[in-house]
Structures are given as structure tokens and as C-alpha cells.
Design an enzyme around this catalytic site. Structure first.
Site, PDB file in Angstrom:
ATOM      1  N   ASP A 184      10.838   6.151  -6.290  1.00 26.27           N
ATOM      2  CA  ASP A 184      10.082   4.930  -5.994  1.00 26.27           C
ATOM      3  C   ASP A 184      10.997   3.712  -5.968  1.00 26.27           C
ATOM      4  O   ASP A 184      10.649   2.657  -6.481  1.00 26.27           O
ATOM      5  CB  ASP A 184       8.936   4.717  -6.992  1.00 26.27           C
ATOM      6  CG  ASP A 184       8.034   3.556  -6.583  1.00 26.27           C
ATOM      7  OD1 ASP A 184       7.862   3.344  -5.371  1.00 26.27           O
ATOM      8  OD2 ASP A 184       7.522   2.859  -7.476  1.00 26.27           O
TER       9      ASP A 184
ATOM     10  N   ASN B 256       8.941   2.372  -0.764  1.00 26.70           N
ATOM     11  CA  ASN B 256       9.188   3.802  -0.911  1.00 26.70           C
ATOM     12  C   ASN B 256       8.529   4.603   0.205  1.00 26.70           C
ATOM     13  O   ASN B 256       7.468   4.227   0.701  1.00 26.70           O
ATOM     14  CB  ASN B 256       8.641   4.291  -2.259  1.00 26.70           C
ATOM     15  CG  ASN B 256       7.130   4.124  -2.347  1.00 26.70           C
ATOM     16  OD1 ASN B 256       6.662   3.010  -2.553  1.00 26.70           O
ATOM     17  ND2 ASN B 256       6.373   5.195  -2.178  1.00 26.70           N
TER      18      ASN B 256
ATOM     19  N   GLY C 127       0.798  -1.231   0.000  1.00 27.80           N
ATOM     20  CA  GLY C 127       0.000   0.000   0.000  1.00 27.80           C
ATOM     21  C   GLY C 127       0.825   1.273   0.000  1.00 27.80           C
ATOM     22  O   GLY C 127       0.301   2.358   0.254  1.00 27.80           O
ATOM     23  N   GLY C 128       2.112   1.138  -0.310  1.00 24.89           N
ATOM     24  CA  GLY C 128       3.024   2.288  -0.275  1.00 24.89           C
ATOM     25  C   GLY C 128       2.668   3.423  -1.216  1.00 24.89           C
ATOM     26  O   GLY C 128       3.153   4.539  -1.055  1.00 24.89           O
TER      27      GLY C 128
ATOM     28  N   TRP D 165      10.685 -11.023 -15.028  1.00 25.08           N
ATOM     29  CA  TRP D 165       9.764 -10.752 -13.906  1.00 25.08           C
ATOM     30  C   TRP D 165       9.500 -12.009 -13.074  1.00 25.08           C
ATOM     31  O   TRP D 165       8.661 -12.033 -12.188  1.00 25.08           O
ATOM     32  CB  TRP D 165       8.453 -10.164 -14.443  1.00 25.08           C
ATOM     33  CG  TRP D 165       7.767  -9.248 -13.482  1.00 25.08           C
ATOM     34  CD1 TRP D 165       6.669  -9.544 -12.716  1.00 25.08           C
ATOM     35  CD2 TRP D 165       8.120  -7.895 -13.167  1.00 25.08           C
ATOM     36  NE1 TRP D 165       6.325  -8.464 -11.940  1.00 25.08           N
ATOM     37  CE2 TRP D 165       7.197  -7.430 -12.211  1.00 25.08           C
ATOM     38  CE3 TRP D 165       9.134  -7.034 -13.601  1.00 25.08           C
ATOM     39  CZ2 TRP D 165       7.253  -6.142 -11.677  1.00 25.08           C
ATOM     40  CZ3 TRP D 165       9.182  -5.754 -13.068  1.00 25.08           C
ATOM     41  CH2 TRP D 165       8.252  -5.323 -12.132  1.00 25.08           C
TER      42      TRP D 165
HETATM   43 CA    CA Z   1       6.466   1.701  -4.516  1.00 25.76          CA
END
Ligand code: CA
Length: 573
Positions: A310, A268, A189-190, A480
Site C-alpha cells: 500500500d 496503490n 477510492g484506491g 501528519w
Molecule cells: Ca492506499
């Protein structure tokens, strides 16, 4: 005598009902070839197996045994690492689903689909990265920020607990960590100004034991009582900014029995616009070592102080031995690989693992701080003529990182790290922003761009001691998925183009590949069943790249979604 016999009969009956996963078994997970009990194939997260019947000579004969579809209309990114125990595979899927599968046949035993409310806010696709096993339970987290424990045999819910309010931007996508008798979770949830924290629960009941905020200034709790503020309020955050400081530890943690510490990486700081939060903004974009017994931070090391790009520091901290010392390696989203003392956090080595990093020239080993390039920081909107948009800069890596959620592997045999890297950059600029519950809390605009014509992804082998790259295998699309290293001198990894591949760990020569039908964005595993070595990987393209990848997303928009798990072995000779 009668009493004793009764107890014996009862314990035999219990063992028959459910073969229980114990703390000792989890502690021995990396060495036990017959099961995969934790994310990372052992709590240290090395993703290394001593199995070697599939090796550089035999891997060319590897064939699929079965494949199972996750079905449904819902697909999207499948980033899950399966677990294997006593003939069952437990594998999570997109949209908070989990399946139990017969490991030999691929037949579905049961399925649980978590009922998700409207209005969940996962920033970066509806993914799940895996479950944890304890006792007779399989435990996983959901996109509405809950933890669910199910009976391994029946798939019935045994307990369910809420981490936090999904309407405020909280969600959960990582595999929980079980170590030292505790179930440890972070949260996501950053991008919504949440407050990052690590929590520990009793894995049998879900009861909260302690909670440790990883934003400086917030109070921790243990057994329902205050357990000390993390750091010192306002030491590294101005004004009220710490109240919405982000730093979500959204990827799984690791644990080392030798140091007795659990390691979580933090995301972040909020918002992305760094000009409104002058200071280091602890403990964002850092590795945080927590003592599970006390629920307190023992050490922290911040990879990106006052992050403006970020650069979530969530990546896995994998402990290993170097020069007779227990240390940890971390390939950070900011493009540098760090080696820290696992007991104290002291920086031992740091080197770039991708080319073209713009934000820092190097990391000062003595001070542990980056040598910033000040002109490559996005400009302050308040310094612009109308106060609405700061000067844009081109930054590399882009915010999707030199490495993102895809976990690397460490081989104690070759003493090398195998890192799934990406080279890309971004145009980024800052804008004014105020916090609003449930709203995106960025204060930034951006466009991701490729750096090279011929590749974005590259699997790279690094010596953590020298920082030298031994070899690399370039890939057109961004990597990924994760990596698996084995004593058969092989590394396995997947590509968005759909291949599971195996390469010689010494030379980087590709020896085998198989097309899984959709992109692989998940880490492979291996284990032994009835004397044979099996390899499994989940397939299903998605994740953050198609959603946030800018010009890169356009480049890979031909890739098809999916959702399945594949299992391979050598034919019986
Ligand atoms: Ca982030």
C-alpha cells in the site's frame, strides 16, 4: 464613444461586484505575498514565502490574532490548507464543509455544508484538504465525489458536478489544482477497486474538458471524443485486473509553467495482494506528468512497481531548480526521496529519508528501479497449506508511509527540503480476495507498529542533491501536518500534540511554539495584510492514524478532537 463608455462602466461594475482571480494571478501566486490562491502556495507546491518580518529574531513575539471554530457536532480530522484573497480566508473542514472568514477579525462571513448521503466511503477519515479559487468562485470537492463551485462573496452554489459514484467507493478529499485555465482533479477510492483518473474542467462552468485514466488499458476522452488508451492494455496487468486497478490520484496535483506539465501522484494498485496482479501495474504508485493541453501522459515514473505494501505514490511532486535544470522532488510513502527531471521524468537521485526500509535496499539510478528484497514481500496465500493466508512479514515503512498526505516544503533560499517524516513498520500478510462493488478490495491483513521508543515523527531537512540530512526534530506522535518555509529562515509545522512550531531553517532549533487546543494535521500558510505578516493553520486531530494506526493508534488515543483555524502575527511595535 458611447459604446466604449458603457463597456468601461460595465467592467467597473463587474470589478466592484467581485474582484476576480485570473490565470495570471494564479501563475504568480508563489511570488504574490498578499494572497494564497492555491494549495501548495503556488502551483509548484513549494510552500515557500519570501516574507521575512517574522524571522529567527522576531518569531518569539508571535501571538494569536484570532481563532474561529468550525463548530457543529462533527469534528474528526482537519487537514485543510486555507486560501486567502482580498480580505477573505476560504477554509474547508471535515464532512465537506467550507467557510469564508474575515482575515482581520476571524468573523465568519458565510458557511456551506454539503449535504452528504448515507453510505459515503472515505477510507481514511472524513477529511478535506482545501479549495481552489478562480474568477469569483471558490471550488472544492466532497466526500460523495462531487465538485462544488460557490460564489466567493455569498457562498451560494454556482455549479456542481459529479466525479463518480460514491456507492462504488469513489470520494474526493484533495484540493483541486487550477493551472493553464483548467480545473484539475483526481479522486479517492484506491481501497475499493476504483479506476484512478485525472480530470480537467472549465473552472467557470464545471464542464468536463478531458479525462485521463492512470490505470493502463483504459480509454481517455477529450471534448467528448476518444483520446487514446493510457499505455497498452495488458502490458503490465494480467487478465482483467486492470479493470479494478485502483491507482487513485487522491492528493492534490502540482503544475510547472516552465515544463507546461501537471504532476499527479497515483495510489496503490488494487487489490493490496500483489500476487494476483503480476507485473508492474502501471501507472499505480507513480508520478504521472500530464500535458493539460492534450490530456495525455507525457511521462511517468513508477516509485513502487508491483506494490505489495500500500505504498501510494500520491505525494506531491515539487519542482525546483538544481544544477541549472528544472527537476522535481518527491518524498514517497515507500521511504525513498526521489529527484526526477521535470521535463522527461528521468531519475536523477534517490535516497532513503527514513531509517529501516525493508522492502528495497536502494533505488538503481541508472535503471530507475528499486533493488527489491524478495524475502520481505508478503507471501502468496496460494502457497500456504490451506490457501487462506500467505506468510506474514514485518515491513518498514508501514503502509501509513515514511510520509503520508502531509506536504513538505522547499526553500529556494536554503535549497533544502523540509520533510515531515514518520518511522513505523507493520506486520502484513495476504489473503485471497475478489472484487465486489463498494467492498474493501485489499486481500491483506496488517498491524502498524512503532520502530523506535522515543519518537515516530521527525521533521527532517534534506539536501536533494546529496541526500544528506542537515538536521531533524523528533516528535513523539506521528507527524501528519504540512510544512511552511519562509525567507525569515524559518520552518513552521504542526504536531498531533497540538503545537504549531517554528524552527530555525538552518539549525533545526525550535524557536517558538503555540498550543492550538487539538492536534495539527494541516499545513500552515503565510501572507501579508496591511503591511503585516500573518500566519494561519487549521487545528483538529484525526485522519488515518486513529483509524488505521494499530499499536500507534493506541499510543496516541489520549489526543482530543477539535476543529478551528488559528491566525497569528507580531504585535504592532
Ligand atoms: Ca492506499
Amino acid at each position: 464613444m458611447k459604446k466604449k463608455l458603457f463597456a468601461l462602466l460595465m467592467s467597473a461594475a463587474a470589478a466592484h461586484v467581485s474582484a476576480q482571480v485570473t490565470d495570471a494571478m494564479i501563475a504568480n501566486d508563489a511570488a504574490d505575498e498578499s494572497s494564497v490562491l492555491s494549495w501548495g502556495m503556488g502551483t509548484q507546491g513549494q510552500r515557500y514565502s519570501a516574507l521575512d518580518s517574522v524571522n529567527t529574531k522576531t518569531v518569539k513575539n508571535l501571538v494569536p490574532v484570532w481563532s474561529m471554530s468550525f463548530g457543529g457536532e462533527k469534528q474528526r480530522g482537519q487537514e485543510s490548507q486555507p486560501l486567502v484573497y482580498k480580505g477573505k480566508m476560504f477554509v474547508t473542514a471535515s464532512y465537506s464543509r467550507i467557510f469564508a472568514v474575515d482575515v482581520k477579525t476571524g468573523e465568519k462571513i458565510w458557511k456551506y455544508e454539503h449535504r452528504l448521503p448515507e453510505g459515503i466511503m472515505p477510507c481514511c477519515d472524513v477529511v478535506n484538504r482545501g479549495a481552489a479559487l478562480y474568477d469569483n468562485l471558490v471550488i472544492f470537492g466532497t466526500l460523495d465525489a462531487q465538485i462544488v463551485a460557490l460564489d466567493q462573496d455569498t457562498g451560494k452554489v454556482v455549479w456542481r458536478e459529479k466525479i463518480d459514484d460514491y456507492a462504488a467507493g469513489y470520494s474526493y478529499t484533495a484540493a483541486p489544482l487550477i493551472a493553464d485555465g483548467l480545473l484539475m482533479t483526481g479522486l479517492s477510492g484506491g481501497e475499493f477497486g476504483v479506476v484512478g483518473r485525472v480530470e480537467a474542467r472549465d473552472p467557470k462552468t464545471g464542464k468536463l474538458v478531458w479525462t485521463r485514466p492512470v490505470v493502463e488499458g483504459h480509454m481517455g476522452y477529450k471534448d467528448g471524443k476518444e483520446n487514446g488508451i493510457s499505455g497498452t492494455t495488458n502490458a503490465t496487468w494480467p487478465g482483467e485486473m486492470w479493470k479494478t486497478g485502483g491507482a487513485s490520484p487522491w492528493l492534490g496535483g502540482t503544475y510547472d509553467a516552465k515544463t507546461g506539465l501537471a504532476y499527479f501522484g497515483t495510489g496503490n494498485p488494487g487489490p493490496w495482494n500483489a500476487h494476483v496482479r503480476k507485473g508492474d501495474n502501471l501507472y499505480s504508485a507513480a508520478t504521472v506528468a500530464i500535458d493539460p493541453k492534450t490530456g495525455k501522459i507525457v511521462w511517468h515514473y513508477q516509485n513502487t512497481p508491483n506494490d505489495a505494501w500500500d505504498f501510494d505514490g500520491v505525494n506531491e511532486f515539487i519542482t525546483f531548480d538544481m544544477d541549472g535544470k528544472r527537476v522535481g522532488g518527491k518524498a514517497d510513502r515507500n521511504g525513498f526521496f526521489y529527484v526526477n527531471d521535470a521535463a522527461t521524468g528521468k531519475l536523477i537521485n534517490a535516497f532513503p529519508f527514513v531509517k529501516g526500509n525493508t522492502w528495497a535496499k536502494s533505488i538503481d539510478i541508472a535503471t530507475g528501479r528499486p533493488n527489491f528484497v524478495p524475502e520481505n514481500r508478503p507471501g502468496d496465500p496460494n502457497a500456504s497449506a490451506d490457501g487462506k493466508k500467505g506468510s506474514a512479514v514485518f515491513a518498514a515503512p508501514g503502509f501509513l508511509g515514511g510520509k503520508n498526505q502531509q506536504p513538505m516544503a522547499y526553500s529556494p533560499k536554503s535549497k533544502m527540503f523540509y520533510v515531515p517524516t514518520n518511522e513505523w513498520g507493520m506486520d502484513i500478510w495476504n489473503e485471497p480476495i475478489t472484487y465486489k462493488k463498494g467492498g474493501a478490495y485489499l486481500g491483506a491483513g496488517f498491524t502498524i507498529k512503532p520502530l523506535n521508543n522515543d519518537y515516530i515523527g521527525s521533521l527532517r531537512a534534506f539536501d536533494p542533491k546529496t541526500g544528506k540530512m542537515a538536521w531533524e526534530i523528533k516528535n513523539n506522535a506521528p507527524l501528519w501536518g504540512g510544512v511552511l518555509a519562509t525567507a525569515g529562515d524559518l520552518v513552521f509545522w504542526g504536531t498531533p500534540e497540538g503545537y504549531l512550531k517554528a524552527a530555525d531553517a538552518k539549525t533545526g532549533k525550535v524557536l517558538w511554539q503555540f498550543q492550538t487546543g487539538s492536534g495539527v494535521v494541516a499545513p500552515p500558510i503565510t501572507w501579508k495584510q496591511d503591511g503585516e505578516q500573518y500566519i494561519s493553520v487549521v487545528s483538529g486531530w484525526g485522519g488515518a492514524v486513529p483509524l488505521w494506526g494499530g499499536e500507534v493508534a493506541k499510543k496516541v488515543n489520549f489526543l482530543e478532537q477539535g476543529g478551528s483555524v488559528w491566525t497569528f502575527k507580531l504585535p504592532k511595535s
